[in-house]
Enzyme design. Structure first.
Site, PDB file in Angstrom:
ATOM      1  N   GLU A 161      26.234  21.972  -8.099  1.00 37.48           N
ATOM      2  CA  GLU A 161      27.338  21.133  -7.639  1.00 37.48           C
ATOM      3  C   GLU A 161      28.344  21.899  -6.767  1.00 37.48           C
ATOM      4  OE1 GLU A 161      27.036  17.957  -7.701  1.00 37.48           O
ATOM      5  OE2 GLU A 161      29.025  17.759  -6.785  1.00 37.48           O
ATOM      6  N   GLY A 162      28.441  23.207  -6.951  1.00 36.80           N
ATOM      7  CA  GLY A 162      29.319  24.005  -6.081  1.00 36.80           C
ATOM      8  C   GLY A 162      28.859  23.918  -4.631  1.00 36.80           C
ATOM      9  N   HIS A 163      27.545  24.092  -4.430  1.00 37.19           N
ATOM     10  CA  HIS A 163      26.993  23.967  -3.071  1.00 37.19           C
ATOM     11  C   HIS A 163      27.179  22.540  -2.550  1.00 37.19           C
ATOM     12  CE1 HIS A 163      24.256  27.191  -4.888  1.00 37.19           C
ATOM     13  NE2 HIS A 163      24.810  27.822  -3.874  1.00 37.19           N
ATOM     14  N   GLN A 190      21.914  42.184   0.997  1.00 32.09           N
ATOM     15  CA  GLN A 190      23.127  42.188   0.176  1.00 32.09           C
ATOM     16  C   GLN A 190      22.841  42.588  -1.269  1.00 32.09           C
ATOM     17  OE1 GLN A 190      23.740  38.013   1.197  1.00 32.09           O
ATOM     18  NE2 GLN A 190      24.298  37.650  -0.932  1.00 32.09           N
ATOM     19  N   GLY A 205      32.644  28.760  -0.403  1.00 28.59           N
ATOM     20  CA  GLY A 205      33.285  28.382  -1.667  1.00 28.59           C
ATOM     21  C   GLY A 205      34.347  29.389  -2.084  1.00 28.59           C
ATOM     22  N   GLN A 206      35.432  28.873  -2.618  1.00 28.49           N
ATOM     23  CA  GLN A 206      36.512  29.701  -3.171  1.00 28.49           C
ATOM     24  C   GLN A 206      36.001  30.621  -4.277  1.00 28.49           C
ATOM     25  OE1 GLN A 206      39.901  29.551  -2.131  1.00 28.49           O
ATOM     26  NE2 GLN A 206      39.655  31.451  -3.265  1.00 28.49           N
ATOM     27  N   ASP A 232      33.679  32.639  -4.438  1.00 25.22           N
ATOM     28  CA  ASP A 232      33.444  34.010  -3.981  1.00 25.22           C
ATOM     29  C   ASP A 232      34.588  34.394  -3.053  1.00 25.22           C
ATOM     30  OD1 ASP A 232      30.546  34.537  -5.017  1.00 25.22           O
ATOM     31  OD2 ASP A 232      30.535  32.527  -4.184  1.00 25.22           O
ATOM     32  N   GLN A 252      34.446  37.193  -0.467  1.00 21.84           N
ATOM     33  CA  GLN A 252      33.531  36.801   0.618  1.00 21.84           C
ATOM     34  C   GLN A 252      34.282  35.952   1.662  1.00 21.84           C
ATOM     35  OE1 GLN A 252      29.258  35.767   0.040  1.00 21.84           O
ATOM     36  NE2 GLN A 252      30.067  33.691   0.024  1.00 21.84           N
ATOM     37  N   ARG A 262      23.350  31.922 -10.887  1.00 19.83           N
ATOM     38  CA  ARG A 262      22.900  32.916 -11.873  1.00 19.83           C
ATOM     39  C   ARG A 262      23.133  32.465 -13.318  1.00 19.83           C
ATOM     40  NH1 ARG A 262      24.493  36.807  -7.786  1.00 19.83           N
ATOM     41  NH2 ARG A 262      22.774  38.233  -7.422  1.00 19.83           N
TER      42      ARG A 262
HETATM   43  P1  AMP Z   1      25.274  31.303  -2.887  1.00 16.38           P
HETATM   44  O1  AMP Z   1      24.098  30.388  -2.816  1.00 16.38           O
HETATM   45  O2  AMP Z   1      25.595  31.779  -4.262  1.00 16.38           O
HETATM   46  O3  AMP Z   1      25.240  32.399  -1.862  1.00 16.38           O
HETATM   47  O4  AMP Z   1      26.531  30.404  -2.490  1.00 16.38           O
HETATM   48  C1  AMP Z   1      26.568  29.674  -1.301  1.00 16.38           C
HETATM   49  C2  AMP Z   1      27.945  29.122  -1.114  1.00 16.38           C
HETATM   50  O5  AMP Z   1      28.280  28.290  -2.219  1.00 16.38           O
HETATM   51  C3  AMP Z   1      29.017  30.219  -1.037  1.00 16.38           C
HETATM   52  O6  AMP Z   1      29.971  29.876  -0.050  1.00 16.38           O
HETATM   53  C4  AMP Z   1      29.612  30.183  -2.411  1.00 16.38           C
HETATM   54  O7  AMP Z   1      30.951  30.628  -2.460  1.00 16.38           O
HETATM   55  C5  AMP Z   1      29.539  28.691  -2.726  1.00 16.38           C
HETATM   56  N1  AMP Z   1      29.617  28.472  -4.168  1.00 16.38           N
HETATM   57  C6  AMP Z   1      28.873  29.060  -5.141  1.00 16.38           C
HETATM   58  N2  AMP Z   1      29.293  28.660  -6.363  1.00 16.38           N
HETATM   59  C7  AMP Z   1      30.319  27.802  -6.156  1.00 16.38           C
HETATM   60  C8  AMP Z   1      31.178  27.054  -7.017  1.00 16.38           C
HETATM   61  N3  AMP Z   1      31.072  27.110  -8.332  1.00 16.38           N
HETATM   62  N4  AMP Z   1      32.128  26.258  -6.438  1.00 16.38           N
HETATM   63  C9  AMP Z   1      32.262  26.203  -5.091  1.00 16.38           C
HETATM   64  N5  AMP Z   1      31.486  26.878  -4.225  1.00 16.38           N
HETATM   65  C10 AMP Z   1      30.530  27.688  -4.749  1.00 16.38           C
END
Ligand code: AMP
Length: 360
Positions: free
Chosen positions: A61-63, A87, A192-193, A195, A198, A232
């Site tokens: 849901e974050g994505h 990375q 996303g906030q 990270d 980042q 993760r």
């Molecule tokens: P990742 O697939 O972990 O590299 O994350 C891809 C994007 O999704 C990055 O901009 C992250 O910051 C964002 N993201 C990951 N987890 C969350 C979350 N819980 N809420 C909002 N954005 C997120």
């Protein structure tokens, strides 16, 4: 003439190597750069805008919240799914990163259907899922600190906090994002906030390299008890999942002090340290069959632009509270216990943060 018709025909064939139709708008998947560029140029020619969401897949849901935000502000949303090797440090397990391609595509399609009912919203029209050979065409990527290659480094920002624990991490992130931005040429990019460091690194890179894109940040999506969503988290299992919520509670305790008017580092951070230390001690006192031990990597109170630690928060500027903890492997997994993906043997690093907003 015959040559250009052939080229055009080829381009059309390459454009849509795989298409998933969602009521008239289609998600095109691309694994190569050139067909994606052709598609992207076509959109520019018809005055469309692209919002780009880079991800490593295992979508949650974050994505999705970032994709929704991108769809609200652009006609077309591009999502990349690529687990970027540069990375990951040499001792970090790149191979164990969760990969859920079909589920990811299903989620994007479902979201596209949801966007149908939102008049004016854009749609996900491209997924970019390159191979490493495509992303790193000259040299095999190096995860060594002293490794050769074409890299983007943002220092000292990228060497602090997460960068101190994971020395090649932000070099890898900045490098892959530079490549992706050059390929996609998006009007806007969405991060996303969650990270937070980042986001600061990417903003700095965009500014310093005059990249023609706008960086947008979406809020952290959380479970009901406060645990920040992360790809993760599937490795945690029930026991570590329950203890892992300590990180967001730790940061909340510090935020409360700031909201009560405290500005000194010690006054803001002591309750945070108390929450995490008491959880660590509580777990250490339990038998190995019941406990989930943690190590605190850092609890930070930092300047929002430089991520340097601050002794006093300037209320006109605010600050970033952030933390990282390591959930250690389960010592004695129990018969029938939900130990998460990997059986509880994978250590899981959790990060989280809260922005202390400026107060006039
Ligand atoms: P990742 O697939 O972990 O590299 O994350 C891809 C994007 O999704 C990055 O901009 C992250 O910051 C964002 N993201 C990951 N987890 C969350 C979350 N819980 N809420 C909002 N954005 C997120």
């Amino acid at each position: 003439m015959a040559f250009s018709i052939f080229r055009a025909h080829q381009a059309i064939l390459q454009w849509r190597p795989c298409t998933l139709s969602t009521f008239g708008r289609t998600i095109h998947t691309f694994r190569e750069v050139q067909p994606l560029r052709t598609f992207r140029k076509e959109l520019r020619g018809s005055q469309k805008t692209v919002g780009f969401v880079p991800t490593m897949g295992a979508l949650h849901e974050g994505h999705m919240s970032l994709v929704r935000q991108a769809a609200a502000e652009n006609t077309d949303v591009f999502v990349s799914i690529y687990v970027n090797p540069t990375q990951f440090g040499v001792n970090e397990d790149l191979d164990s990163y969760p990969k859920t391609w079909q589920e990811d595509m299903d989620k994007l399609q479902t979201l596209n259907k949801e966007l149908e009912s939102d008049i004016g919203a854009g749609r996900i029209t491209a997924v970019f899922a390159p191979t490493t050979k495509v992303m790193y065409p000259t040299l095999p990527p190096s995860s060594e600190i002293s490794g050769s290659g074409s890299f983007v480094t943002v220092t000292p920002l990228g060497s602090l906090l997460e960068g101190a624990s994971r020395p090649v991490f932000f070099r890898g992130v900045a490098t892959v994002c530079m490549k992706l931005f050059n390929i996609v040429m998006p009007e806007r990019v969405y991060f996303g906030q969650k990270d937070v460091q980042q986001t600061v690194v990417i903003r700095r890179m965009v500014k310093d390299f005059h990249l023609d894109t706008e960086v947008k940040i979406g809020p952290t999506e959380r479970e009901a008890d406060g645990l920040a969503l992360s790809s993760r988290n599937v490795y945690l299992g029930a026991r570590r999942r329950e203890v892992g919520v300590v990180l967001s509670r730790t940061l909340k305790a510090a935020e409360k002090k700031y909201l009560q008017g405290k500005r000194l580092r010690a006054d803001i951070l002591w309750p945070a340290n108390e929450v995490s230390t008491s959880k660590m001690m509580e777990q250490d006192d339990l038998p190995p069959s019941k406990r989930a031990r943690i190590e605190v990597d850092y609890i930070s109170l930092a300047d929002p632009d430089t991520m340097e630690e601050v002794d006093v928060v300037d209320p006109s500027k605010g600050a970033i509270l952030s933390g990282a903890i390591k959930m250690l492997p389960l010592e004695e997994p129990q018969e029938g216990e939900d130990c998460g993906l990997g059986g509880g043997v994978v250590p899981v690093r959790l990060i989280d943060n809260i922005i202390l907003q400026p107060i006039d």
